[in-house]
Design an enzyme around this catalytic site. Structure first.
Site, PDB file in Angstrom:
ATOM      1  CG  HIS A 294      -2.360  -0.111   0.920  1.00  0.00           C
ATOM      2  ND1 HIS A 294      -2.950  -1.327   0.624  1.00  0.00           N
ATOM      3  CD2 HIS A 294      -3.348   0.816   0.826  1.00  0.00           C
ATOM      4  CE1 HIS A 294      -4.237  -1.141   0.390  1.00  0.00           C
ATOM      5  NE2 HIS A 294      -4.505   0.152   0.510  1.00  0.00           N
TER       6      HIS A 294
ATOM      7  CB  SER B 142       0.164  -2.643   5.753  1.00  0.00           C
ATOM      8  OG  SER B 142       0.726  -1.523   6.409  1.00  0.00           O
TER       9      SER B 142
END
Length: 777
Positions: free
Chosen positions: A241, A353
């Site tokens: 991300h 993430s």
């Protein structure tokens, strides 16, 4: 006989060695230009500035109404490549330093391309993909739910994207030359973690056992080699991300992927040859060209005396072209040689993430609740930590550096050449009512339908990269009465929609909300671009790790069934051509974490994508056409904007725009690693976006009076921060911070600011100003 034998044998060996000498000579000559290859395509690359408004505009990604742009960390770019058969088909892929692609932007870019090139570039063979930075200006999408926090449509954000994409494609088109494309893959272990592991664990154990990690760790890289110039660029796909920069950051930034692109472009342009395996190799140590131009001084006292002779200059009028002319990178490129273009593209990043240290409660420092990512029942306290915690800029640099190093390694070792036909398939699908065949336990299949778009309660909880507010939490299959009441004031879903979206409790029934215009998309584009043995799957959303794996495997199985699919490589290009939020597996959807709650079209959304992508893949294998499908709406004329324009700019009496408000201390000497800060009287950056120019500049003194550009606002080390004393004030400041890199050459420096002010009558006047000189020792 023995003499004859030896003579014949000698002649054979002489011939054999001679042949190998010729081959070795050819190899040597070719190696001087890069990888040995026979060009089979035309290749061209381009790049253009898409930074957008650096003031007053809400940033796209976190949906945080208080996250308003107020400066630039580094600039955003659109990067494009074109690969074409000399007398056949071609494909275009554009990578945006933006949160995601926009249907409206895509429509308008294609209109411009048609006006310029006819049917050469169309929706069928052009893909526009976003890197998913959460630190770019918003307001450029056409559906209501994505522009609420930006106070509606922002024309500047939209226009700079359309212009930049078009210009990057024009550059790539004009740079088309005979060349080759190479592909390489490798594992990058330390740039990603799964932020919703409890949802991932709901996938079947037998399926999970096929994979070593709960996120995709593989990077796929393309290397573009021009027959004349050698390597001219590289694009890669890796899932993580764009959330190294937090939801409170207000500086425009390409986050980790945008930074990695700059590191690699600078690395190549400066012909850096250091080993990426060295512990002493860091992106921030890439030497500037200026270091090779200016001799290293060794007399500190003389430097101080020289610096003292250059006091801050008062602000003065300037031309807009001066800001462009002073750009560091523009000055480095050879006029007759294409600039090296490096893009770090997004893939199936839905549950991935970059905050690799894990999630912790900010009040206690303890790990967050595993299933709901809460702290004492509150989602607002649970945050993921990046590797540079608590410094988000350092976390961004580290994750960028790790991707950059892996890309350099893959680039240097790329040897598998893409060959074969260029092909593509594209269609539009109405995902609000698509019939999908789902296998049942009896071996047959059931026909179900997808649902009109809707967002669940857990959507409002946000993620550990950027938590939401109030009493929402991830993993919520229930909802609550208060927020249902609030929801019903907007649009109460009927029972059919409730049943279709089950077990998602509906917070916003966006697919059935059409006032003042559509809140969410229904018609989505899907697309496959094929370059030889590579297939790029253009998906208009964020697929989770396992969802992406299932889609890739399904398409690869189809493509591998024909001659065109031998040794096929398949990559997912996420957030491409338009945006429709998330896609989870059916099993992950049941858990209703953030990603499941944001899967718009119900629990069978992924099955719908797989079904339709298999049709496209089969059409490629069988050389069949596909129906174009229903056209998505063009809602440009429906857009509403509530963002106030810039009325005018002002300064105190006796002060000019560009004057220094806070200068460097007199007779200053700074060391590498120090922070140099200068504040200027300024004006709103929305007056002129300085596209392909710069608001901030560090110059180095060459000789006695020649100032050479060294760093601009496209450098990771230089930050342009803009502020007003209050929202209604006409006065503003530009704070320019330079964190002196380890690679900076000792010498005399100064900081300059460029800007544009607006008068009450609406005229725009450009200005510049400079600080006093100082010494870097």
């Amino acid at each position: 006989m023995m003499e004859i034998f030896h003579l014949v044998n000698f002649n054979i060996w002489r011939s054999f060695l001679g042949s190998w000498f010729c081959i070795a000579l050819v190899l040597l000559l070719h190696s001087s230009k890069g990888v040995l290859s026979d060009s089979n395509y035309l290749v061209g690359l381009g790049s253009y500035d898409i930074t957008g408004p650096a003031a007053d505009v809400n940033m796209m990604g976190y949906a945080n109404a208080e996250q308003i742009a107020s400066g630039i960390h580094f600039r955003l770019r659109a990067r494009a490549f074109i690969v074409a058969e000399p007398k056949g088909k071609r494909v275009v892929f554009v990578n945006l330093d933006a949160c995601m692609a926009s249907q409206l932007v895509t429509i308008k870019v294609l209109e411009r391309l048609k006006a310029r090139y006819g049917e050469l570039y169309t929706e069928k063979n052009v893909a526009i993909s976003g890197i998913h930075t959460h630190a770019g200006p918003g307001g450029y999408l056409q559906y209501v739910v994505y522009i609420v926090t930006s106070l509606g449509f922002v024309r500047q954000s939209f226009d700079v994207l359309v212009d930049g994409i078009e210009k990057s494609i024009i550059q790539a088109h004009e740079n088309l030359h005979p060349g080759s494309v190479f592909i390489n893959k490798g594992v990058l272990l330390d740039a990603s973690v799964n932020r919703s592991p409890s949802a991932y664990l709901n996938n079947p154990a037998t399926e999970r056992s096929k994979y070593k990690y709960d996120v995709d760790k593989e990077m796929t890289l393309l290397k573009f080699v021009d027959d004349q110039w050698g390597p001219v660029g590289t694009f890669n796909w890796f899932a993580t991300h764009g959330t190294s920069m937090s939801r409170t950051n207000s500086l425009i930034s390409g986050d980790n992927k945008g930074a990695a692109a700059r590191f690699m472009e600078d690395w190549f342009e400066q012909k850096r040859v250091s080993s990426v395996d060295s512990d002493e190799f860091y992106s921030e140590e890439i030497p500037r060209r200026v270091s090779n131009i200016i001799p290293r001084p060794d007399n500190h006292r003389e430097l101080l005396e020289l610096a003292a002779s250059f006091q801050s200059s008062p602000g003065k009028p300037a031309t807009r072209t001066l800001s462009v002319a002073k750009r560091v990178r523009g000055a480095l490129r050879q006029a007759d040689k294409p600039g090296f273009v490096s893009a770090f593209c997004q893939s199936n990043c839905g549950d991935v993430s970059p905050n690799v240290l894990g999630t912790f409660c900010i009040d206690t420092g303890l790990p967050c609740d595993f299933n709901h990512s809460t702290c004492g029942g509150k989602n607002e306290l649970c945050y993921g930590r990046g590797p540079g915690y608590p410094d988000e800029f350092e976390s961004t640099r580290i994750i960028a550096d790790r991707q950059f190093k892996k890309a350099v390694d893959l680039f240097n070792k790329a040897s598998e050449q893409l060959n074969g036909n260029i092909d593509y398939r594209h269609t539009y699908i109405d995902f609000s009512q698509l019939e999908v065949n789902i296998p049942n336990k009896g071996g047959a299949s059931d026909v179900i339908k997808t649902c009109p778009a809707a967002m669940g309660f857990a959507f409002a909880a946000g993620t550990t990269d950027g938590p939401g507010a109030f009493d929402f939490k991830q993993g919520d299959n229930e909802g609550n009465a208060f927020w249902r009441l609030v929801r019903n004031l907007l649009k109460e879903p009927d029972q059919e929609q409730v049943d279709c979206q089950h077990p998602k409790p509906i917070l916003l029934d966006t697919g059935e909300m059409v006032k003042p215009y559509d809140w969410a998309p229904s018609i989505l584009p899907i697309q496959i671009l094929q370059i030889g043995q590579l297939a790029i799957l253009s998906v208009p959303g964020e697929f989770t790790t396992m969802a992406g794996r299932r889609l890739r495997d399904a398409v690869k199985t189809v493509l591998s069934s024909g001659d065109k699919g031998k040794n096929t490589h398949v990559v997912i290009a996420g957030l491409t051509n338009t945006y429709s939020q998330y896609v989870t597996t059916f099993e992950e959807y049941q858990v209703q974490r953030y990603e499941g709650a944001s899967t718009l079209y119900g629990p069978h959304t992924l099955s719908a994508y797989i079904q339709e992508f298999k049709k496209l893949a089969n059409a490629i294998v069988t050389s069949q056409t596909v129906e174009p499908g229903p056209q998505p709406p063009d809602l440009l004329d429906e857009q509403i904007s509530l963002l106030a324009p810039v009325v005018m700019d002002g300064t105190p009496l006796g002060v000019n725009f560009g004057d220094v408000s806070s200068d460097v201390p007199k007779n200053s000497t700074f060391k590498r690693g120090d922070n140099v800060t200068v504040i200027f009287w300024s004006a709103c950056p929305r007056n002129d976006l300085m596209t392909e120019g710069t608001f901030a500049l560090v110059e180095m003194l060459k000789g006695k009076d020649n100032w050479v550009p060294a760093y601009d606002d496209d450098d990771f080390s230089l930050r342009f921060i803009w502020s007003r004393p209050s929202k209604l004030s006409t006065r503003s400041h530009a704070t320019i911070k330079w964190i002196i890199p380890k690679s900076a050459t000792p010498g005399v420096y100064r900081i300059k600011h460029f800007g544009a002010s607006k008068s009450l009558l609406g005229s725009i006047r450009h200005f510049t100003g400079s600080s006093s000189a100082f010494v870097v020792a």
